[in-house]
Design a protein around this motif. Sequence first.
Motif, PDB file in Angstrom:
ATOM      1  N   THR A   1      52.475 145.286 101.441  1.00 12.10           N
ATOM      2  CA  THR A   1      53.539 143.889 102.507  1.00 12.10           C
ATOM      3  C   THR A   1      52.065 143.212 101.666  1.00 12.10           C
ATOM      4  OG1 THR A   1      53.665 145.936 104.438  1.00 12.10           O
ATOM      5  CG2 THR A   1      53.543 143.251 104.363  1.00 12.10           C
ATOM      6  N   VAL A   2      53.118 141.614 101.901  1.00 11.57           N
ATOM      7  CA  VAL A   2      51.847 140.560 101.060  1.00 11.57           C
ATOM      8  C   VAL A   2      52.912 139.843 101.886  1.00 11.57           C
ATOM      9  CG1 VAL A   2      52.312 141.904  98.689  1.00 11.57           C
ATOM     10  CG2 VAL A   2      54.156 140.216  98.753  1.00 11.57           C
ATOM     11  N   HIS A   3      51.693 138.068 101.652  1.00  9.46           N
ATOM     12  CA  HIS A   3      52.607 137.179 102.036  1.00  9.46           C
ATOM     13  C   HIS A   3      51.931 135.755 101.434  1.00  9.46           C
ATOM     14  CE1 HIS A   3      53.302 133.916 104.694  1.00  9.46           C
ATOM     15  NE2 HIS A   3      51.903 133.309 104.036  1.00  9.46           N
ATOM     16  N   ASP A   4      52.461 135.226 101.249  1.00 17.64           N
ATOM     17  CA  ASP A   4      51.898 133.489 100.280  1.00 17.64           C
ATOM     18  C   ASP A   4      52.463 132.868 100.836  1.00 17.64           C
ATOM     19  OD1 ASP A   4      49.945 133.312  97.610  1.00 17.64           O
ATOM     20  OD2 ASP A   4      51.598 131.830  98.055  1.00 17.64           O
ATOM     21  N   THR A   5      52.094 131.881 100.977  1.00 15.54           N
ATOM     22  CA  THR A   5      53.080 130.550 101.343  1.00 15.54           C
ATOM     23  C   THR A   5      54.348 129.984 100.441  1.00 15.54           C
ATOM     24  OG1 THR A   5      51.278 129.030 100.235  1.00 15.54           O
ATOM     25  CG2 THR A   5      51.138 129.421 102.763  1.00 15.54           C
ATOM     26  N   ARG A   6      53.599 130.809  99.192  1.00 16.44           N
ATOM     27  CA  ARG A   6      54.687 130.259  98.503  1.00 16.44           C
ATOM     28  C   ARG A   6      55.860 131.515  97.817  1.00 16.44           C
ATOM     29  NH1 ARG A   6      52.313 130.316  93.821  1.00 16.44           N
ATOM     30  NH2 ARG A   6      50.823 131.236  94.645  1.00 16.44           N
ATOM     31  N   ALA A   7      57.191 131.158  98.301  1.00 18.57           N
ATOM     32  CA  ALA A   7      58.123 132.290  98.543  1.00 18.57           C
ATOM     33  C   ALA A   7      58.354 132.955  97.032  1.00 18.57           C
ATOM     34  CB  ALA A   7      59.229 132.186  98.592  1.00 18.57           C
ATOM     35  N   GLU A   8      57.897 131.529  95.761  1.00 20.40           N
ATOM     36  CA  GLU A   8      58.167 132.026  94.476  1.00 20.40           C
ATOM     37  C   GLU A   8      56.942 133.413  93.695  1.00 20.40           C
ATOM     38  OE1 GLU A   8      56.600 127.682  94.665  1.00 20.40           O
ATOM     39  OE2 GLU A   8      58.108 129.258  95.328  1.00 20.40           O
ATOM     40  N   ALA A   9      55.906 133.082  94.902  1.00 19.07           N
ATOM     41  CA  ALA A   9      54.603 133.773  94.243  1.00 19.07           C
ATOM     42  C   ALA A   9      54.948 135.497  95.166  1.00 19.07           C
ATOM     43  CB  ALA A   9      53.552 133.746  95.029  1.00 19.07           C
TER      44      ALA A   9
ATOM     45  N   PRO B   1      57.955 138.390  92.274  1.00 20.46           N
ATOM     46  CA  PRO B   1      57.101 139.189  92.135  1.00 20.46           C
ATOM     47  C   PRO B   1      57.000 140.042  91.998  1.00 20.46           C
ATOM     48  CG  PRO B   1      56.926 137.360  90.864  1.00 20.46           C
ATOM     49  CD  PRO B   1      57.718 136.951  91.926  1.00 20.46           C
ATOM     50  N   LEU B   2      56.294 140.325  93.691  1.00 16.69           N
ATOM     51  CA  LEU B   2      56.192 141.169  94.148  1.00 16.69           C
ATOM     52  C   LEU B   2      56.818 142.381  94.450  1.00 16.69           C
ATOM     53  CD1 LEU B   2      52.284 141.905  93.287  1.00 16.69           C
ATOM     54  CD2 LEU B   2      53.175 139.530  93.260  1.00 16.69           C
ATOM     55  N   VAL B   3      57.711 141.677  95.440  1.00 17.65           N
ATOM     56  CA  VAL B   3      59.051 142.170  96.128  1.00 17.65           C
ATOM     57  C   VAL B   3      59.926 142.923  94.858  1.00 17.65           C
ATOM     58  CG1 VAL B   3      61.199 141.989  97.327  1.00 17.65           C
ATOM     59  CG2 VAL B   3      59.572 140.830  97.981  1.00 17.65           C
ATOM     60  N   GLU B   4      59.931 141.977  93.532  1.00 15.79           N
ATOM     61  CA  GLU B   4      60.402 143.560  92.455  1.00 15.79           C
ATOM     62  C   GLU B   4      59.871 144.431  92.365  1.00 15.79           C
ATOM     63  OE1 GLU B   4      60.818 141.357  89.299  1.00 15.79           O
ATOM     64  OE2 GLU B   4      62.409 139.046  90.744  1.00 15.79           O
ATOM     65  N   ALA B   5      58.488 144.386  92.266  1.00 17.93           N
ATOM     66  CA  ALA B   5      57.707 145.471  92.269  1.00 17.93           C
ATOM     67  C   ALA B   5      57.248 146.824  92.961  1.00 17.93           C
ATOM     68  CB  ALA B   5      56.307 145.303  91.799  1.00 17.93           C
ATOM     69  N   GLY B   6      58.306 146.313  94.224  1.00 18.25           N
ATOM     70  CA  GLY B   6      58.252 147.138  95.222  1.00 18.25           C
ATOM     71  C   GLY B   6      57.696 147.128  96.769  1.00 18.25           C
ATOM     72  N   ALA B   7      56.675 145.782  96.732  1.00 12.86           N
ATOM     73  CA  ALA B   7      55.738 145.021  97.250  1.00 12.86           C
ATOM     74  C   ALA B   7      57.399 144.764  98.435  1.00 12.86           C
ATOM     75  CB  ALA B   7      55.009 143.991  98.293  1.00 12.86           C
TER      76      ALA B   7
END
Length: 288
Positions: A25-33, A36-42
């Motif tokens: 599970t990932v978080h960054d203040t920038r949705a665009e960051a 790519p992680l979501v595309e990789a399965g996060a």
Amino acid sequence: MTYGFVGLGQMGAPMARHLAGFGLTVHDTRAEAMAPLVEAGARAAASPAEVAAASTHVSVMVRDDDQVREVVTGLLPVAAPGTVVAIHSTIRAGTAADLAGRALPYGIEIVDAPVSGGFMGAQEGTLAVMAGGTDAAFARCERPFAAWAGLVLHMGPVGAGTRAKLARNLLHFASFAAAAEAQRLAEAAGVSLRKLGRVVRHSDAVTGGPGAIMLRPTTAPLDPDDPLYEIMRNVLALGHKDLDLALELAAELGVDTPLATLARARLATGLGLKQPDPTDPGREGGRR
């Protein structure tokens, strides 16, 4: 274990990518960051707290002490007891220990685990990580760290990892200043700076660069019976000779070389040897 990662900048994003197959599970203040992680399965989280709610191991790679404090303070009330929070940012030496004290009532362990190796190491999964924390917390970090690191070392209690990183970065950036001084000398002497840079990178990759002399467990003076004593005497002799030649060239060309002058004065004690007697023709490090 389930993994979380907060901070997907130049270093955090490639580090997190190596964990994308571990229920990340990932978080960054920038949705665009995060995309790519979501595309990789996060899975993307709307806040650090949401990361903590979904993870038993949370990595934090944000900019500075203030951001680290803000993120970790937000995680503590939400994370389950037993969660490990690993801080990879380069911060002040006391920050991790302070946060570890705040985390204790929640049953959460803090590990300060700054990294060395730059973007290339993060991309390739070959970073060095210097971890400070309890033995139990470090043991729980070894698997996720191994996903993006080539060297994982337990440096001691909380704060030890950060102290090691600050020492390592002192060498890193001081050497940049020395490299700039060497370039000024080379440029004045008509040497191609790009070719010189290729030589430096090649030879340091072979010898280990400054790390080649970092073999002693203490900075105390060497005993003459120490196996390293004669090795360091030889290093000193070569160092004094070559620095003298460089300083001579710099004087001829009118190039200011304060770092080389300081290195010449301090090399002996830095290597664990006595400062040579300048009146002794057979002195350590002198020309024979």
